[in-house]
Motif scaffolding. Structure first.
Motif, PDB file in Angstrom:
ATOM      1  N   SER A  76       6.586  13.355  -4.816  1.00 28.61           N
ATOM      2  CA  SER A  76       5.676  13.175  -5.951  1.00 28.61           C
ATOM      3  C   SER A  76       4.447  14.088  -5.792  1.00 28.61           C
ATOM      4  O   SER A  76       3.933  14.631  -6.768  1.00 28.61           O
ATOM      5  CB  SER A  76       5.237  11.717  -6.046  1.00 28.61           C
ATOM      6  OG  SER A  76       4.625  11.316  -4.849  1.00 28.61           O
ATOM      7  N   ILE A 111      -4.230   2.204  -9.102  1.00 30.32           N
ATOM      8  CA  ILE A 111      -3.910   3.571  -8.670  1.00 30.32           C
ATOM      9  C   ILE A 111      -2.399   3.828  -8.765  1.00 30.32           C
ATOM     10  O   ILE A 111      -1.957   4.931  -9.070  1.00 30.32           O
ATOM     11  CB  ILE A 111      -4.447   3.862  -7.245  1.00 30.32           C
ATOM     12  CG1 ILE A 111      -4.504   5.359  -6.953  1.00 30.32           C
ATOM     13  CG2 ILE A 111      -3.635   3.219  -6.156  1.00 30.32           C
ATOM     14  CD1 ILE A 111      -5.729   6.035  -7.376  1.00 30.32           C
ATOM     15  N   ALA A 112      -1.600   2.786  -8.477  1.00 25.97           N
ATOM     16  CA  ALA A 112      -0.143   2.976  -8.428  1.00 25.97           C
ATOM     17  C   ALA A 112       0.438   3.531  -9.736  1.00 25.97           C
ATOM     18  O   ALA A 112       1.242   4.473  -9.700  1.00 25.97           O
ATOM     19  CB  ALA A 112       0.548   1.673  -8.038  1.00 25.97           C
ATOM     20  N   PRO A 113       0.042   2.998 -10.904  1.00 25.71           N
ATOM     21  CA  PRO A 113       0.644   3.537 -12.130  1.00 25.71           C
ATOM     22  C   PRO A 113       0.289   5.007 -12.361  1.00 25.71           C
ATOM     23  O   PRO A 113       0.985   5.707 -13.105  1.00 25.71           O
ATOM     24  CB  PRO A 113       0.046   2.675 -13.245  1.00 25.71           C
ATOM     25  CG  PRO A 113      -0.595   1.525 -12.577  1.00 25.71           C
ATOM     26  CD  PRO A 113      -0.927   1.940 -11.195  1.00 25.71           C
ATOM     27  N   ALA A 114      -0.802   5.458 -11.743  1.00 25.25           N
ATOM     28  CA  ALA A 114      -1.255   6.830 -11.997  1.00 25.25           C
ATOM     29  C   ALA A 114      -0.711   7.831 -10.987  1.00 25.25           C
ATOM     30  O   ALA A 114      -0.995   9.016 -11.098  1.00 25.25           O
ATOM     31  CB  ALA A 114      -2.783   6.857 -11.993  1.00 25.25           C
ATOM     32  N   VAL A 115       0.052   7.343  -9.987  1.00 23.80           N
ATOM     33  CA  VAL A 115       0.571   8.288  -8.998  1.00 23.80           C
ATOM     34  C   VAL A 115       1.566   9.244  -9.658  1.00 23.80           C
ATOM     35  O   VAL A 115       1.516  10.452  -9.460  1.00 23.80           O
ATOM     36  CB  VAL A 115       1.217   7.540  -7.810  1.00 23.80           C
ATOM     37  CG1 VAL A 115       1.978   8.490  -6.898  1.00 23.80           C
ATOM     38  CG2 VAL A 115       0.146   6.824  -7.012  1.00 23.80           C
ATOM     39  N   LYS A 116       2.427   8.704 -10.507  1.00 22.40           N
ATOM     40  CA  LYS A 116       3.414   9.568 -11.164  1.00 22.40           C
ATOM     41  C   LYS A 116       3.036   9.889 -12.605  1.00 22.40           C
ATOM     42  O   LYS A 116       3.410  10.912 -13.132  1.00 22.40           O
ATOM     43  CB  LYS A 116       4.777   8.876 -11.146  1.00 22.40           C
ATOM     44  CG  LYS A 116       5.428   8.848  -9.773  1.00 22.40           C
ATOM     45  CD  LYS A 116       6.772   8.172  -9.868  1.00 22.40           C
ATOM     46  CE  LYS A 116       7.370   7.991  -8.498  1.00 22.40           C
ATOM     47  NZ  LYS A 116       8.478   7.041  -8.518  1.00 22.40           N
ATOM     48  N   GLN A 122       0.832  -1.206   0.000  1.00 24.19           N
ATOM     49  CA  GLN A 122       0.000   0.000   0.000  1.00 24.19           C
ATOM     50  C   GLN A 122       0.866   1.255   0.000  1.00 24.19           C
ATOM     51  O   GLN A 122       0.596   2.217  -0.723  1.00 24.19           O
ATOM     52  CB  GLN A 122      -0.905  -0.008   1.229  1.00 24.19           C
ATOM     53  CG  GLN A 122      -1.834   1.187   1.266  1.00 24.19           C
ATOM     54  CD  GLN A 122      -2.870   1.074   2.368  1.00 24.19           C
ATOM     55  OE1 GLN A 122      -3.122  -0.004   2.879  1.00 24.19           O
ATOM     56  NE2 GLN A 122      -3.472   2.182   2.725  1.00 24.19           N
ATOM     57  N   PHE A 157       5.512  -2.293  -5.500  1.00 28.77           N
ATOM     58  CA  PHE A 157       4.145  -2.831  -5.455  1.00 28.77           C
ATOM     59  C   PHE A 157       4.139  -4.280  -5.940  1.00 28.77           C
ATOM     60  O   PHE A 157       3.554  -5.163  -5.307  1.00 28.77           O
ATOM     61  CB  PHE A 157       3.231  -1.969  -6.331  1.00 28.77           C
ATOM     62  CG  PHE A 157       1.881  -2.568  -6.575  1.00 28.77           C
ATOM     63  CD1 PHE A 157       0.906  -2.521  -5.596  1.00 28.77           C
ATOM     64  CD2 PHE A 157       1.598  -3.204  -7.777  1.00 28.77           C
ATOM     65  CE1 PHE A 157      -0.346  -3.100  -5.812  1.00 28.77           C
ATOM     66  CE2 PHE A 157       0.366  -3.774  -7.999  1.00 28.77           C
ATOM     67  CZ  PHE A 157      -0.611  -3.721  -7.018  1.00 28.77           C
ATOM     68  N   GLN A 184      -4.948  -0.848  -5.510  1.00 34.29           N
ATOM     69  CA  GLN A 184      -3.558  -0.359  -5.590  1.00 34.29           C
ATOM     70  C   GLN A 184      -2.960  -0.607  -6.985  1.00 34.29           C
ATOM     71  O   GLN A 184      -2.176   0.191  -7.484  1.00 34.29           O
ATOM     72  CB  GLN A 184      -2.700  -1.045  -4.520  1.00 34.29           C
ATOM     73  CG  GLN A 184      -3.044  -0.565  -3.115  1.00 34.29           C
ATOM     74  CD  GLN A 184      -2.672  -1.562  -2.042  1.00 34.29           C
ATOM     75  OE1 GLN A 184      -1.966  -2.534  -2.300  1.00 34.29           O
ATOM     76  NE2 GLN A 184      -3.144  -1.335  -0.825  1.00 34.29           N
ATOM     77  N   ALA A 185      -3.369  -1.720  -7.604  1.00 31.10           N
ATOM     78  CA  ALA A 185      -2.829  -2.042  -8.939  1.00 31.10           C
ATOM     79  C   ALA A 185      -3.235  -0.995  -9.971  1.00 31.10           C
ATOM     80  O   ALA A 185      -2.504  -0.746 -10.922  1.00 31.10           O
ATOM     81  CB  ALA A 185      -3.320  -3.420  -9.377  1.00 31.10           C
ATOM     82  N   ARG A 212      -2.155  13.690   5.411  1.00 30.70           N
ATOM     83  CA  ARG A 212      -1.843  13.524   3.993  1.00 30.70           C
ATOM     84  C   ARG A 212      -3.102  13.727   3.142  1.00 30.70           C
ATOM     85  O   ARG A 212      -3.070  14.387   2.104  1.00 30.70           O
ATOM     86  CB  ARG A 212      -1.281  12.116   3.771  1.00 30.70           C
ATOM     87  CG  ARG A 212      -0.718  11.875   2.408  1.00 30.70           C
ATOM     88  CD  ARG A 212       0.007  10.543   2.400  1.00 30.70           C
ATOM     89  NE  ARG A 212       0.579  10.258   1.097  1.00 30.70           N
ATOM     90  CZ  ARG A 212      -0.045   9.545   0.175  1.00 30.70           C
ATOM     91  NH1 ARG A 212      -1.242   9.074   0.399  1.00 30.70           N
ATOM     92  NH2 ARG A 212       0.547   9.315  -0.989  1.00 30.70           N
ATOM     93  N   ALA A 236       2.338   1.704  -3.425  1.00 31.64           N
ATOM     94  CA  ALA A 236       1.348   2.057  -4.445  1.00 31.64           C
ATOM     95  C   ALA A 236       0.827   3.475  -4.271  1.00 31.64           C
ATOM     96  O   ALA A 236       0.770   4.241  -5.231  1.00 31.64           O
ATOM     97  CB  ALA A 236       0.187   1.077  -4.388  1.00 31.64           C
ATOM     98  N   LEU A 237       0.473   3.808  -3.058  1.00 35.00           N
ATOM     99  CA  LEU A 237      -0.218   5.085  -2.863  1.00 35.00           C
ATOM    100  C   LEU A 237       0.715   6.228  -2.508  1.00 35.00           C
ATOM    101  O   LEU A 237       0.456   7.375  -2.847  1.00 35.00           O
ATOM    102  CB  LEU A 237      -1.290   4.959  -1.767  1.00 35.00           C
ATOM    103  CG  LEU A 237      -2.319   3.857  -1.957  1.00 35.00           C
ATOM    104  CD1 LEU A 237      -3.367   3.921  -0.874  1.00 35.00           C
ATOM    105  CD2 LEU A 237      -2.989   3.963  -3.317  1.00 35.00           C
ATOM    106  N   GLY A 289       3.959   5.724  -5.667  1.00 40.83           N
ATOM    107  CA  GLY A 289       3.745   5.135  -6.989  1.00 40.83           C
ATOM    108  C   GLY A 289       4.874   4.238  -7.453  1.00 40.83           C
ATOM    109  O   GLY A 289       5.202   4.189  -8.642  1.00 40.83           O
TER     110      GLY A 289
END
Lengths: 490, 505
Positions: free
Chosen positions: B346, B190-195, A146, A158, B187-188, B305, A149-150, A153
């Motif tokens: 980020s 959302i993670a690629p879209a964080v950056k 987590q 992950f 998470q799968a 946060r 991922a959050l 990124g």
């Protein structure tokens, strides 16, 4: 220091102090049950001292005797122990420390304190992986996943933690299946309607269901339950060679792991000992039993149980002097907890009876020690069947058989044992041996010569070997053959 | 007292000596431990770095004794951390408080279990399992139920209790697995879209597959975490397909389901509300969007946060709505908060981009700041022109607004040579990274408009003439046109076009 500052500020902002009530050395003395142990001087060095527990106004609080409050405080205190020790050694200690830290980790995650999170999580993950704490591995990896991922990124992170979770989910599944089978077996065992046959069948089927997992899962949690069931199947079918073999496999698997709990391995050595004993190999049984004792925590209830078993076996082998030495040692153990009173007095009584019959010459000093710890076994008295310790009473009455015969009341004793058998639920082989004694006592009552009847009983007992599969319930601390020999000598 | 006696074996005098609660006040005249001294120095802000920390103890910051001290110090902070006073804090809602309580009790419970105190563990498990179940703290409930199941078959045989907890264990195991899968799915995607924001197509496909696989659990599991993970994956799927109405429907459904649960945390519902805000924005429903976003910010702990992320949202929505004053207020709150520096890089990069657009608005006299905006936002143009490490790699994503803003800054500064170079680069960029099938229709048109400045020698008249048709087309395409990520067009291109004109002679 940023991560430390973050933690310190978190503690400061949420003023944790008011909610921490731990025991201090002065208040703990006031608990009535507390063992009398010296921990009074308080001259600990500056880094290891206990501080008084402040009350609302800063005064040291007196200990409340309200059990709920005391309990709560003890629970809290528990979390503050072990702070100064290293993180390895005893698997149980590692386990609860890991759980404590997982709780801290999840608290930090919920409170949004991220700086020290990764470092703490990585150390938990490492420790939990090494010590096969599957649930903790999954939970910690999930927190890290987590975070990756959050928080930043980090796809690589992950994916790494996702892989770990997937791998350990399979392990957890195997462990849960084994635990379920173990509990289901015990559940069945607890049912009055269950027969040995149905239990054996159930255990075998459970092992078959678990077999596919056994190929891939070798964690202690799985091995313990799986091999327990295998052992039960063998025990219930009286396959003693198989018992020894399965115990060997289990101890071999567990011994390979540096993290296996010695107490758990001890259980398999005990099974091995029982296997050998039932095969009539008491020497090898003693050897395995000694290993089991060495693996147990000294002073634990199991440790005493095994020592009692050793005493019984020594007496069965006629090693009376060694048995006496062991009894003396156990009597002198003053570390808390002590040898349970009733068992202690029973074994002291047995040895004293051997002294009375002249089989065990001892000094007056030792005799005094035995007498100081024994049960009143010399007077001829038949305890009530409602007594809560029937097995102990039966063991004591066995010692008195010659006296009852001499007093001409063997019939009364036979009746008592008959009722005991009906109530105690002793296994078939044990019942058969006691039944042989009962028959002999009844014959004597009807006028048969004690020596003749005893000899016939001894001959019959040759076909009824002692059953060591459930040692706790057996009242034969002294073998019935031994008692019958005493009858012949009268 | 039986269960209390169990402790006699656990806590003895020697161990008691080790007990120290770091958070207790320092006592005058008492030689306190180094750990306690360090804790108080950190809490009071007297120690800010390792050198100062080592100096406080008379140690060398790089030496092993100090390293060992830090390791030990961290261990000593763990136990007090389990006693955070969440109960009396207005910052935590009842669900969060229940979670903290359950975690603390879980730590105690496992300690009791592994310390051979089964009677205490049983009392604690029975006391806490209900709280854990009622608040969907699945791990805690599962651990307690598993223990009780075993307790009633192994230690105190009781068939009814055993069967009761067996049923619980089965249900909770399923919940735990379902929650884990749902969170992994979320998470799968959302993670690629964080950056990077240019991964929409892949995300939409992935989200669909994950939602399908989660459907297996949907009928069986209804915990907060599962519902959140499932619906979050679903709305991300809809949003990455630019189906704003469908995404709003998903968010509404999630909010409704969560609202029906007595233990729902408003903070979890906020996640769905915030995404609804985005969807409303893309449908030009700015008033509703900003109102909902304000509601969400109110419910969050200031300085957390999420609080920062929701303010980031307010800035973005306000800029899109051309409500610059509102964006400015959000920016001030973000940049003046003491926790700002602790936020990940980020996230800071996202703020820098929004701040750049806010400053452009300021330079076009759209805001009336009390203090110079660049100073408040700590904005350094030089740094913005040269350092946007993550977004510069997000070619079809946030690199676009970065390049546009950089060009606008150069144009405003009348740095025509550099602006010219930037336009050449922008044209090559458009040719290389965008084609007609790619979507990004508004963005492609706007870049083409900007590139046409080159041929107009930076004169207003020529630029107007060259871009008249294009701006008409842009105006006709709605901002929520389903072909690009919502963060790419920060201020409507029609407005930026006007700002370009303002800069030309």
């Amino acid at each position: 220091m940023e991560e430390f500052r973050e933690l310190a500020l978190l503690l400061k902002n949420y003023s944790a102090d008011q909610h921490i009530e731990v025991f201090d050395s002065s208040s703990i003395k006031q608990i009535p049950f507390w063992p009398a142990r010296p921990f009074e001087d308080g001259h600990a060095d500056a880094d290891h001292q206990v501080e008084p527990n402040p009350g609302v106004n800063g005064q040291a609080k007196s200990t409340s005797h309200d059990p709920n409050q005391s309990r709560q405080r003890l629970w809290n205190t528990l979390l503050f122990l072990d702070l100064t020790q290293e993180d390895h050694y005893d698997p149980r200690r590692v386990a609860y420390l890991c759980w404590q830290r997982l709780a801290v980790l999840k608290t930090l995650m919920s409170a949004g304190a991220f700086k020290s999170l990764r470092e703490i999580a990585e150390s938990i993950l490492q420790m939990a992986t090494a010590y096969e704490l599957t649930t903790i591995v999954i939970e910690t990896a999930a927190q890290l996943r987590q975070f990756c991922a959050l928080h930043n990124g980090n796809m690589r992170g992950f994916e790494k933690y996702s892989r770990i979770i997937n791998q350990y989910e399979n392990i957890l599944q195997a462990e849960q299946a084994a635990d379920d089978e173990y509990c289901a077996f015990l559940f069945l065992q607890n049912q009055a309607s269950s027969s040995a046959q149905s239990l054996a069948k159930h255990a075998k089927e459970a092992c078959q269901r678990l077999q596919p997992h056994a190929q891939s899962c070798t964690t202690s949690a799985f091995v313990l339950n799986f091999y327990f069931l295998k052992l039960q199947a063998a025990f219930l079918d009286s396959e003693w060679e198989a018992v020894v073999q399965i115990s060997n496999q289990a101890t071999h698997l567990l011994n390979r792991k540096s993290i296996s709990s010695p107490a758990k391995i001890s259980a398999f050595f005990l099974s091995k000992a029982l296997g050998w004993a039932n095969l009539g190999q008491l020497d090898q049984a003693q050897e395995a039993l000694n290993t089991a004792i060495a693996d147990e925590v000294e002073g634990s209830s199991n440790w005493y149980r095994l020592q009692e078993m050793k005493l019984t076996w020594l007496l069965h082998q006629g090693e009376h002097t060694v048995a006496l030495d062991l009894t003396k040692n156990l009597n002198l153990k003053n570390k808390y907890p002590e040898w349970p009173q009733e068992q202690k007095r029973l074994y002291n009584s047995v040895l004293l009876s051997l002294t009375d019959s002249g089989e065990l010459p001892i000094s007056n000093r030792v005799k005094g020690m035995l007498m100081g710890n024994c049960l009143p076994f010399r007077s001829l008295y038949l305890p009530e069947m409602s007594s809560s310790n029937l097995d102990t009473q039966a063991a004591l009455l066995l010692l008195q058989v010659p006296k009852w015969v001499q007093s001409g009341a063997s019939g009364q004793l036979a009746n008592w044992f008959q009722q005991y058998l009906e109530l105690s639920g002793a296994c078939t082989s044990q019942s058969a041996r006691i039944q042989t004694l009962i028959t002999s006592l009844l014959e004597i009552e009807l006028g048969k010569k004690p020596a003749e009847s005893a000899q016939e009983a001894i001959n019959k007992l040759k076909n009824l070997p002692l059953d060591y599969s459930s040692p706790e319930a057996a009242p034969e601390i002294i073998r019935i053959e031994h008692i019958l020999h005493a009858l012949i000598e009268i | 007292m039986t269960e209390l006696k169990e402790f006699a074996q656990v806590i003895d005098g020697y161990k008691l000596r080790q007990i120290e609660v770091l958070t207790r006040p320092l006592r005058p005249g008492v030689q306190e431990t180094r750990y306690k001294v360090m804790y108080h120095a950190l809490a009071e802000g007297l120690v800010r770095n390792e050198v100062e920390g080592a100096r406080l103890l008379g140690l060398d910051a790089k030496g092993r004794p100090f390293r060992r001290f830090l390791m030990e110090f961290r261990r000593r902070l763990f136990a007090p951390l389990l006693f955070l006073d969440t109960e009396n804090s207005p910052n935590f809602n009842p669900t969060q408080k229940a979670n903290f309580e359950c975690l603390r009790k879980l730590a105690t419970f496992q300690t009791l279990v592994y310390r051979h105190c089964p009677e205490n563990a049983c009392i604690l498990a029975k006391a806490i399992i209900e709280l854990a179940i009622n608040n969907d703290v699945t791990l805690v409930a599962l651990e307690m139920a598993t223990f009780l199941k075993r307790y009633y078959v192994e230690r105190v045989p009781d068939s009814a209790q055993y069967l009761y907890y067996t049923e619980y264990v089965e249900r909770l195991r399923l919940d735990w697995v379902a929650e884990n899968k749902a969170m992994e799915s979320y998470q799968a995607v959302i993670a690629p879209a964080v950056k990077f924001k240019s991964t929409q197509l892949q995300i939409s496909k992935r989200a669909q597959a994950l939602v399908n696989s989660l459907s297996l659990y949907k009928e069986k599991c209804n915990t907060i975490i599962f519902v959140s993970g499932y619906y979050a994956t679903k709305y991300i799927g809809e949003m990455s397909r630019f189906h704003w109405h469908d995404a709003i429907a998903v968010c509404d459904e999630a909010i409704r389901i969560l609202d029906e649960k007595s233990c729902t945390s408003p903070r979890i519902m906020a996640v769905f509300k915030v995404h609804k805000v985005i969807c409303l924005t893309m449908l030009d429903r700015y008033v509703e969007a900003l109102q909902l976003n304000s509601e969400v910010i109110q419910a969050e702990i200031e300085g957390s946060r999420n609080w920062f992320l929701y303010l980031d949202n307010q800035m973005l929505v306000s800029l899109k709505a051309t409500n610059y004053q509102f964006a400015y207020e959000a920016a001030i709150k973000i940049y003046s908060n003491k926790n700002f520096t602790a936020m990940p890089e980020s996230i800071k990069e996202s703020w820098m981009l929004l701040a750049a657009y806010l400053i452009l608005a300021d330079r076009n006299q759209m805001i009336n700041p009390d203090i110079p905006l660049e100073k408040v936002l700590n904005f350094k143009l030089g740094r913005f022109l040269n350092q946007v490490p993550n977004y510069s790699k997000d070619k079809k994503g946030l690199n676009v607004p970065v390049l546009i803003a950089q060009f606008l800054f150069l144009l405003q500064a009348k740095e025509f040579d550099q602006a010219h170079d930037k336009l050449i680069a922008l044209r090559k960029y458009r040719v290389k990274h965008f084609n007609t099938e790619d979507g990004y229709y508004r963005t492609q048109l706007f870049i083409r408009m900007l590139c046409s400045v080159v041929g107009t020698s930076f004169t207003k008249k020529m630029f107007l003439k060259k871009t008249a048709d294009m701006i008409k087309t842009v105006t006709q395409i709605p901002k929520g046109h389903p072909d690009q990520h919502f963060k790419i067009e920060i201020i409507p291109y029609e407005v930026l076009w006007q700002w370009v004109i303002n800069c030309l002679d």
